[in-house]
Scaffold this motif. Structure first.
Motif, PDB file in Angstrom:
ATOM      1  N   ARG A   1       4.756  -0.848   2.864  1.00 41.52           N
ATOM      2  CA  ARG A   1       3.981   0.381   3.072  1.00 41.52           C
ATOM      3  C   ARG A   1       4.860   1.580   2.759  1.00 41.52           C
ATOM      4  O   ARG A   1       6.060   1.568   3.043  1.00 41.52           O
ATOM      5  CB  ARG A   1       3.537   0.505   4.548  1.00 41.52           C
ATOM      6  CG  ARG A   1       2.594  -0.592   5.009  1.00 41.52           C
ATOM      7  CD  ARG A   1       1.185  -0.356   4.451  1.00 41.52           C
ATOM      8  NE  ARG A   1       0.240  -1.344   4.945  1.00 41.52           N
ATOM      9  CZ  ARG A   1      -0.017  -2.510   4.361  1.00 41.52           C
ATOM     10  NH1 ARG A   1       0.615  -2.865   3.255  1.00 41.52           N
ATOM     11  NH2 ARG A   1      -0.915  -3.342   4.867  1.00 41.52           N
ATOM     12  N   THR A   2       4.271   2.640   2.201  1.00 39.87           N
ATOM     13  CA  THR A   2       5.000   3.906   2.092  1.00 39.87           C
ATOM     14  C   THR A   2       4.180   4.966   2.817  1.00 39.87           C
ATOM     15  O   THR A   2       2.948   4.860   2.906  1.00 39.87           O
ATOM     16  CB  THR A   2       5.216   4.340   0.629  1.00 39.87           C
ATOM     17  OG1 THR A   2       3.977   4.809   0.087  1.00 39.87           O
ATOM     18  CG2 THR A   2       5.763   3.202  -0.230  1.00 39.87           C
TER      19      THR A   2
ATOM     20  N   LYS B   1       0.860  -1.194   0.000  1.00 38.94           N
ATOM     21  CA  LYS B   1       0.000   0.000   0.000  1.00 38.94           C
ATOM     22  C   LYS B   1       0.886   1.231   0.000  1.00 38.94           C
ATOM     23  O   LYS B   1       1.840   1.309   0.782  1.00 38.94           O
ATOM     24  CB  LYS B   1      -0.885   0.030   1.243  1.00 38.94           C
ATOM     25  CG  LYS B   1      -2.016  -0.987   1.248  1.00 38.94           C
ATOM     26  CD  LYS B   1      -2.856  -0.790   2.507  1.00 38.94           C
ATOM     27  CE  LYS B   1      -4.174  -1.515   2.517  1.00 38.94           C
ATOM     28  NZ  LYS B   1      -4.211  -2.881   2.075  1.00 38.94           N
ATOM     29  N   THR B   2       0.552   2.196  -0.848  1.00 43.69           N
ATOM     30  CA  THR B   2       1.310   3.454  -0.820  1.00 43.69           C
ATOM     31  C   THR B   2       0.451   4.530  -0.164  1.00 43.69           C
ATOM     32  O   THR B   2      -0.772   4.574  -0.348  1.00 43.69           O
ATOM     33  CB  THR B   2       1.709   3.916  -2.230  1.00 43.69           C
ATOM     34  OG1 THR B   2       0.525   4.186  -2.996  1.00 43.69           O
ATOM     35  CG2 THR B   2       2.555   2.872  -2.946  1.00 43.69           C
TER      36      THR B   2
ATOM     37  N   ASP C   1       3.369  -6.759   0.915  1.00 38.95           N
ATOM     38  CA  ASP C   1       2.818  -6.047   2.086  1.00 38.95           C
ATOM     39  C   ASP C   1       3.616  -4.802   2.501  1.00 38.95           C
ATOM     40  O   ASP C   1       3.462  -4.322   3.633  1.00 38.95           O
ATOM     41  CB  ASP C   1       2.696  -6.983   3.301  1.00 38.95           C
ATOM     42  CG  ASP C   1       1.608  -8.043   3.093  1.00 38.95           C
ATOM     43  OD1 ASP C   1       0.631  -7.739   2.388  1.00 38.95           O
ATOM     44  OD2 ASP C   1       1.762  -9.155   3.620  1.00 38.95           O
TER      45      ASP C   1
END
Ligand code: TTP
Length: 394
Positions: free
Chosen positions: A383-384, A365-366, A381
């Motif tokens: 993340r940003t 997910k960004t 999985d």
């Protein structure tokens, strides 16, 4: 002709895309990669298919099932990846003492060339390349294969081994070869033994693609999306503009103000728009969504992935259930115009492509306003954060 298809590999060079699925199940124009190989084999003359599975074997068995285009499929499990000769050895219990074809389950061939292989006597498919030094290269005299050399500094020809063989029945007794210098039991050693007693012909392949690394998955889709049957079976707004070979499957929705330039495939359950721009060659996977003011160019979006607001995705592969926050922008070109590099098994390697974006593992997910630099890989999985500029893999 009885045919063995090798599909037991771990696909380590394709990570993170193979963390949760085996490489043969990666989507190519709406079908798993290996299904293209199996169908081409059936068209060419396979009458019985023995698929060697290993890594995440159940996924292959469940998806492919007992038949491909009416031809029966049997499975055999290779517990450990000890090499391609070992994989065929595991399959040999399923084979009659007759000639047999072996195909790599991660390679795409054009139909005509595989027809020629099936119609030949003992044979190996060969593909002409400008620089054969990184491949297995065939030595050929009077249209007969006389040897095969791995990654030679001084190649005996420009014909490389394209991983498709028609072996005589006698080769079934030669499968138990010793370990090679790289610690595998290799089918090329079985070929070496075969050419001592049989005339083996090199069969030229017009089009061939070995799908081992993420940009090759993109290439596979570029190829196979041009071959889709165009059709609009989903719900498409009168206000959408569709050109080129485009297939919108039943159960997919294309909303107002959308432009789709083929080749493109929008799979069942997917939603596009309003006001989105899809450029070829693009695969929008099942249940994926591409929302308002989003441009997707030459990319693969796997099942359930969402790019819903104000984003750009170019020359990229997004795994399953990825979510791009609003304003996520992918760079797909270096300002020095050099080929984009990508991490493969820990090394930065050239994709050979001026245009390449990012590889995103399942479930990543960004945050909103994320910038992803060309050649970045986001792991499964990952993340940003909000407003992040991502220039290194994570
Ligand atoms: P590779 O592409 O060499 O191996 P791989 O698919 O595991 O990928 P990676 O190198 O990225 O880990 O294998 C060529 C084909 O042969 C491929 O279809 C997988 C198959 N194979 C087997 O079935 N068993 C084996 O022991 C090996 C080495 C390969």
């Amino acid at each position: 002709m009885q045919t063995v298809v090798l599909a037991a590999g771990q696909g380590t060079r394709m990570r993170p895309l193979t963390d949760r699925r085996p490489k043969p199940m990666l989507p190519v124009a709406g079908r798993p990669l290996v299904e293209h190989t199996l169908s081409t084999a059936v068209d060419a003359g396979a009458t019985r298919l023995v698929v060697v599975v290993g890594y995440k074997a159940d996924a292959v068995r469940e998806r492919i099932g007992d038949t491909v285009d009416g031809v029966p499929v049997e499975y055999t499990v290779q517990d450990e990846q000890r090499g391609t000769a070992d994989a065929v050895l595991q399959a040999s219990d399923h084979l009659d003492h007759e000639p047999f074809v072996v195909l790599n389950g991660d390679a795409l061939y054009d139909d005509e060339s595989l027809d020629d292989l099936y119609d030949a006597g003992p044979a190996v498919a060969s593909y002409r390349v400008d620089d054969p030094t990184q491949y297995g290269v065939l030595a050929v005299e009077n249209d007969r294969v006389t040897g095969i050399v791995e990654k030679p500094a001084d190649p005996p020809s420009d014909l490389i081994n394209a991983g498709a063989y028609l072996f005589p029945a006698a080769a079934l007794d030669e499968l138990d070869v010793s370990e090679s210098s790289r610690g595998e039991h290799e089918l090329t050693d079985v070929l070496e033994r075969t050419i001592e007693s049989h005339a083996v012909t090199p069969i030229p392949v017009n089009r061939w693609l070995d799908v081992g690394r993420p940009w090759e998955l993109l290439k596979a889709n570029e190829w196979k999306l041009t071959e889709i049957e165009p059709a609009i079976n989903g719900t498409v707004s009168d206000d959408a503009t569709i050109s080129g070979p485009v297939r919108v499957e039943a159960g997919a929705t294309v909303n107002d103000g959308v432009t789709i330039e083929g080749p493109a495939l929008v799979r069942s359950g997917a939603t596009v728009g309003p006001n989105a721009y899809i450029r070829g060659a693009t695969l929008v996977g099942p249940d994926a969504s591409v929302g308002h003011a989003v441009e997707i160019k030459n990319s693969v979006l796997m099942r359930d992935t969402a790019v819903n607001h104000l984003s750009y995705v170019g020359d990229s592969v997004l795994g399953r259930s990825v979510n791009f926050g609003a304003g996520t922008i992918v760079a797909n070109l270096r300002h020095d115009d050099k080929a984009v590099r990508l991490t493969v098994k820990g090394d930065r390697v050239s994709t050979g492509r001026r245009k390449f974006g990012v590889v995103v593992g399942d479930g990543a997910k960004t945050g909103i306003d994320t910038s992803l630099n060309a050649g970045v890989t986001l792991s499964t999985d990952a993340r940003t954060g909000v407003g992040e500029s991502v220039t290194k893999d994570r």
